[in-house]
Design an enzyme around this catalytic site. Sequence first.
Site, mmCIF file in Angstrom:
data_model
loop_
_atom_site.group_PDB
_atom_site.id
_atom_site.type_symbol
_atom_site.label_atom_id
_atom_site.label_comp_id
_atom_site.label_asym_id
_atom_site.label_seq_id
_atom_site.Cartn_x
_atom_site.Cartn_y
_atom_site.Cartn_z
ATOM 1 N N LEU A 9 0.850 -1.219 0.046
ATOM 2 C CA LEU A 9 -0.099 -0.087 0.070
ATOM 3 C C LEU A 9 0.798 1.253 -0.039
ATOM 4 O O LEU A 9 0.537 2.124 -0.726
ATOM 5 C CB LEU A 9 -1.026 0.045 1.252
ATOM 6 C CG LEU A 9 -1.720 1.399 1.532
ATOM 7 C CD1 LEU A 9 -2.655 1.544 0.188
ATOM 8 C CD2 LEU A 9 -2.479 1.201 2.752
ATOM 9 N N HIS A 10 1.834 1.203 0.782
ATOM 10 C CA HIS A 10 3.046 2.275 0.858
ATOM 11 C C HIS A 10 3.195 2.843 -0.509
ATOM 12 O O HIS A 10 3.223 3.965 -0.898
ATOM 13 C CB HIS A 10 4.017 2.173 2.081
ATOM 14 C CG HIS A 10 5.205 3.194 1.866
ATOM 15 N ND1 HIS A 10 4.979 4.532 2.096
ATOM 16 C CD2 HIS A 10 6.377 2.886 1.541
ATOM 17 C CE1 HIS A 10 5.920 5.264 1.723
ATOM 18 N NE2 HIS A 10 7.000 4.083 1.574
#
Length: 187
Positions: free
Chosen positions: A28-29
């Site tokens: 996600l990052h």
Amino acid sequence: MPNYFDIDLRPDPEFSPAHLLAALYAKLHRALVRVEANSIGVSFPGYDKLAHRLGDRLRLIGPADDLARLMALDWLSGMRDHVSVGGAAPVPANAMHRALRRVQAKSNPERLRRRQMRRHGLTEAQAREQVPDSVGERLDVPFIQLTSASTGLTFRLFIRLGPPQATSVAGSFNGYGLSTVATIPWF
């Protein structure tokens, strides 16, 4: 932040929920950095400070267009067997708001000693005397263990949940979906 969707971890006999959540959050990052979406925040509905766990659900909250742009990246490749993704839905109107922030401890006595030696010309023995091991601050909040893409070093991303608030506070979110100012709907 009118919309959200949940990503639930599926039980896995080979991987712990903490391990799967760390892998999911790392992906996600990278995706949030790629889409440059400072309007998407994260939430961990299973956050439990006493048990030191973030739970097995990751909630993404933000404008529908930005959430759709994020999901168009196919950033979940490699994780599809381990997660189930819910559909986008509007945030409940009666949701309370909370701050979810990264916190960092000043916990490394060795680093503090090196700084004393550099700044004040102390010897190692003098610095050890001035900065005992007991000065290390310990955080008592859940964390995610991540690996830095730039340095390759493993670190803990400590996350503190603030108290409930009646109204939301607007602001932008960083590449981890966290903010130093903004609140997120908590439901």
